[in-house]
Design a protein around this motif. Structure first.
Motif, PDB file in Angstrom:
ATOM      1  N   GLY A  31     -13.993  -6.815  -7.852  1.00 36.63           N
ATOM      2  CA  GLY A  31     -12.566  -7.496  -7.158  1.00 36.63           C
ATOM      3  C   GLY A  31     -11.891  -8.452  -7.537  1.00 36.63           C
ATOM      4  O   GLY A  31     -11.800  -8.871  -8.957  1.00 36.63           O
ATOM      5  N   PHE A  32     -10.509  -7.680  -6.923  1.00 35.42           N
ATOM      6  CA  PHE A  32      -9.272  -8.822  -7.989  1.00 35.42           C
ATOM      7  C   PHE A  32      -8.893  -9.764  -6.352  1.00 35.42           C
ATOM      8  O   PHE A  32      -8.768  -9.211  -5.627  1.00 35.42           O
ATOM      9  CB  PHE A  32      -7.964  -7.518  -7.734  1.00 35.42           C
ATOM     10  CG  PHE A  32      -7.226  -8.509  -9.361  1.00 35.42           C
ATOM     11  CD1 PHE A  32      -7.469  -9.167 -10.023  1.00 35.42           C
ATOM     12  CD2 PHE A  32      -5.906  -7.660  -8.867  1.00 35.42           C
ATOM     13  CE1 PHE A  32      -6.035  -9.615 -11.078  1.00 35.42           C
ATOM     14  CE2 PHE A  32      -4.784  -7.641  -9.777  1.00 35.42           C
ATOM     15  CZ  PHE A  32      -5.594  -9.046 -10.318  1.00 35.42           C
ATOM     16  N   THR A  43       0.198  -6.200 -10.343  1.00 36.20           N
ATOM     17  CA  THR A  43      -0.684  -6.166 -11.621  1.00 36.20           C
ATOM     18  C   THR A  43      -1.155  -4.469 -11.063  1.00 36.20           C
ATOM     19  O   THR A  43      -1.092  -3.418 -11.324  1.00 36.20           O
ATOM     20  CB  THR A  43      -2.086  -7.089 -12.214  1.00 36.20           C
ATOM     21  OG1 THR A  43      -1.638  -7.988 -12.147  1.00 36.20           O
ATOM     22  CG2 THR A  43      -2.950  -6.310 -12.910  1.00 36.20           C
ATOM     23  N   ILE A  44      -2.013  -4.148  -9.574  1.00 39.59           N
ATOM     24  CA  ILE A  44      -1.739  -2.849  -9.280  1.00 39.59           C
ATOM     25  C   ILE A  44      -1.183  -1.829  -9.147  1.00 39.59           C
ATOM     26  O   ILE A  44      -0.680  -0.657  -9.836  1.00 39.59           O
ATOM     27  CB  ILE A  44      -2.752  -3.548  -7.938  1.00 39.59           C
ATOM     28  CG1 ILE A  44      -3.961  -3.922  -7.939  1.00 39.59           C
ATOM     29  CG2 ILE A  44      -2.786  -1.341  -6.980  1.00 39.59           C
ATOM     30  CD1 ILE A  44      -4.688  -4.166  -6.393  1.00 39.59           C
ATOM     31  N   LYS A  45      -0.272  -2.853  -9.189  1.00 37.59           N
ATOM     32  CA  LYS A  45       1.562  -1.609  -9.348  1.00 37.59           C
ATOM     33  C   LYS A  45       1.581  -1.247 -10.532  1.00 37.59           C
ATOM     34  O   LYS A  45       2.104  -0.080 -10.944  1.00 37.59           O
ATOM     35  CB  LYS A  45       2.765  -1.886  -8.548  1.00 37.59           C
ATOM     36  CG  LYS A  45       2.361  -2.165  -7.263  1.00 37.59           C
ATOM     37  CD  LYS A  45       3.829  -2.522  -7.108  1.00 37.59           C
ATOM     38  CE  LYS A  45       3.558  -2.417  -5.163  1.00 37.59           C
ATOM     39  NZ  LYS A  45       5.266  -2.667  -4.173  1.00 37.59           N
ATOM     40  N   ALA A  46       1.572  -2.157 -11.750  1.00 35.28           N
ATOM     41  CA  ALA A  46       1.726  -1.544 -13.485  1.00 35.28           C
ATOM     42  C   ALA A  46       0.403  -0.706 -13.707  1.00 35.28           C
ATOM     43  O   ALA A  46       1.325   0.075 -13.984  1.00 35.28           O
ATOM     44  CB  ALA A  46       1.407  -2.871 -13.649  1.00 35.28           C
ATOM     45  N   VAL A  47      -0.819  -1.234 -13.196  1.00 36.04           N
ATOM     46  CA  VAL A  47      -1.506  -0.160 -13.238  1.00 36.04           C
ATOM     47  C   VAL A  47      -1.701   1.613 -12.653  1.00 36.04           C
ATOM     48  O   VAL A  47      -1.708   2.398 -13.716  1.00 36.04           O
ATOM     49  CB  VAL A  47      -3.196  -0.616 -12.903  1.00 36.04           C
ATOM     50  CG1 VAL A  47      -5.189   0.422 -13.022  1.00 36.04           C
ATOM     51  CG2 VAL A  47      -3.922  -2.059 -13.528  1.00 36.04           C
ATOM     52  N   LEU A 154     -10.399   4.175  -8.920  1.00 37.43           N
ATOM     53  CA  LEU A 154      -9.891   4.380  -7.588  1.00 37.43           C
ATOM     54  C   LEU A 154      -9.351   2.743  -7.463  1.00 37.43           C
ATOM     55  O   LEU A 154     -10.512   1.678  -7.759  1.00 37.43           O
ATOM     56  CB  LEU A 154     -11.380   4.427  -6.356  1.00 37.43           C
ATOM     57  CG  LEU A 154     -10.952   4.024  -4.709  1.00 37.43           C
ATOM     58  CD1 LEU A 154      -9.501   5.170  -4.016  1.00 37.43           C
ATOM     59  CD2 LEU A 154     -11.571   4.136  -3.841  1.00 37.43           C
ATOM     60  N   ILE A 155      -8.334   2.938  -6.958  1.00 34.67           N
ATOM     61  CA  ILE A 155      -7.254   1.804  -7.152  1.00 34.67           C
ATOM     62  C   ILE A 155      -6.658   1.198  -5.517  1.00 34.67           C
ATOM     63  O   ILE A 155      -6.344   2.175  -4.705  1.00 34.67           O
ATOM     64  CB  ILE A 155      -6.416   1.624  -7.833  1.00 34.67           C
ATOM     65  CG1 ILE A 155      -6.615   1.645  -9.596  1.00 34.67           C
ATOM     66  CG2 ILE A 155      -5.721   0.061  -8.437  1.00 34.67           C
ATOM     67  CD1 ILE A 155      -5.497   1.444 -10.375  1.00 34.67           C
ATOM     68  N   LEU A 156      -7.134   0.104  -5.453  1.00 33.50           N
ATOM     69  CA  LEU A 156      -7.741  -0.247  -3.899  1.00 33.50           C
ATOM     70  C   LEU A 156      -6.734  -1.424  -2.806  1.00 33.50           C
ATOM     71  O   LEU A 156      -7.488  -2.098  -3.917  1.00 33.50           O
ATOM     72  CB  LEU A 156      -8.848  -0.170  -2.692  1.00 33.50           C
ATOM     73  CG  LEU A 156      -8.858   1.228  -2.955  1.00 33.50           C
ATOM     74  CD1 LEU A 156     -10.349   0.428  -3.366  1.00 33.50           C
ATOM     75  CD2 LEU A 156     -10.187   1.462  -0.972  1.00 33.50           C
ATOM     76  N   ASP A 157      -5.692  -1.391  -2.606  1.00 31.04           N
ATOM     77  CA  ASP A 157      -4.273  -3.240  -2.561  1.00 31.04           C
ATOM     78  C   ASP A 157      -5.190  -3.436  -1.517  1.00 31.04           C
ATOM     79  O   ASP A 157      -4.420  -2.500   0.076  1.00 31.04           O
ATOM     80  CB  ASP A 157      -3.650  -2.925  -2.514  1.00 31.04           C
ATOM     81  CG  ASP A 157      -2.622  -4.488  -2.881  1.00 31.04           C
ATOM     82  OD1 ASP A 157      -3.024  -5.433  -2.169  1.00 31.04           O
ATOM     83  OD2 ASP A 157      -1.292  -4.454  -2.728  1.00 31.04           O
ATOM     84  N   GLU A 158      -6.258  -3.846  -0.507  1.00 32.15           N
ATOM     85  CA  GLU A 158      -6.459  -4.307   0.508  1.00 32.15           C
ATOM     86  C   GLU A 158      -7.056  -3.880   1.466  1.00 32.15           C
ATOM     87  O   GLU A 158      -6.506  -3.516   1.913  1.00 32.15           O
ATOM     88  CB  GLU A 158      -5.348  -5.815   1.263  1.00 32.15           C
ATOM     89  CG  GLU A 158      -4.791  -6.492   0.444  1.00 32.15           C
ATOM     90  CD  GLU A 158      -5.842  -8.207   0.854  1.00 32.15           C
ATOM     91  OE1 GLU A 158      -7.014  -7.500   1.293  1.00 32.15           O
ATOM     92  OE2 GLU A 158      -5.507  -9.205  -0.273  1.00 32.15           O
TER      93      GLU A 158
END
Length: 236
Positions: A31-32, A43-47, A154-158
């Motif tokens: 969790g972030f 950060t997520i968009k960089a990853v 798997l990367i999820l934003d909200e």
């Protein structure tokens, strides 16, 4: 699976993320968390390779998102907080389009689309145009499209925004299932109760600075994640 090393991202004179270091291992549900503007989405968009960054390195299974972006993106899936879908397509056309991009064979895609569309209760709607979908149905379709190629990261934003309680529970169960299969999951959320119950690891960020990270039990100690978060982020 995911290594973020000294990540720094600036917008003009503003430092959005400052020398961030995180490691997400296979099988983690990480969790972030942080307030709006803390640096989570940056950060997520960089990853995910959407945005460049000024300093540092991001590795996906040992490969650099900067020098080997295609190889990295083959291994991951990203679900933004407000996904843009091709609304002139039907649900099944969109899922097949994504499966084609990732070269998923017919048997495997049929199996996974059937499985996840049944679990999210939109199987009967896959023949309809996406433009006719509610926000929640679009979110479910975006989730299924992310899972159809069985990503290692798997990367999820909200991810729970827009989902009803039953769909949220379905997503949590799927995340646990993927974790047991060795998938690494990294997601941002404002719902601290969900993060505390779902994640084995957590990172707290404020103003682009990492305040705490590590095993959930170690970070929260004898308190709750909410109390720890408020104590850390309210402290100036």
């Amino acid at each position: 699976m995911l290594q973020i090393k000294n990540l720094t991202k600036k917008y003009g004179n503003k430092v959005a993320v400052n020398h961030l270091n995180l490691t997400v291992e296979s099988g983690d549900i990480y969790g972030f968390i942080g307030h709006n503007g803390a640096g989570k989405t940056t950060t997520i968009k960089a990853v995910t390779g959407i945005n460049n960054f000024d300093e540092g390195e991001i590795l996906i299974n040992g490969k650099s998102i900067q020098s080997q972006p295609i190889e990295c993106k083959k291994m991951m899936a990203y679900i933004p907080d407000n996904p843009d879908l091709y609304e002139h397509l039907t649900g099944i056309q969109y899922l097949n389009f994504i499966a084609d991009i990732y070269q998923v064979n017919s048997e495997k895609r049929f199996q996974l689309i059937d499985k996840y569309s049944t679990q999210f209760e939109i199987k009967q709607n896959l023949g309809d145009l996406i433009s006719s979908y509610s926000h929640g149905m679009k979110q479910k379709l975006a989730i299924i499209s992310a899972l159809v190629h069985q990503p290692k990261l798997l990367i999820l934003d909200e991810p729970f925004v827009g989902l009803d309680p039953k769909a949220s529970l379905t997503l949590k169960n799927i995340m646990h299932e993927l974790c047991l299969e060795g998938t690494a999951i990294f997601f941002s959320t404002h719902v601290l109760e969900v993060a505390e119950k779902l994640c084995n690891k957590v990172a707290i960020i404020k103003g682009g600075e990492l305040l705490a990270c590590g095993d959930m039990e170690e970070v929260k100690g004898n308190s709750s994640l909410e109390n720890v978060f408020m104590e850390l982020t309210d402290h100036e």
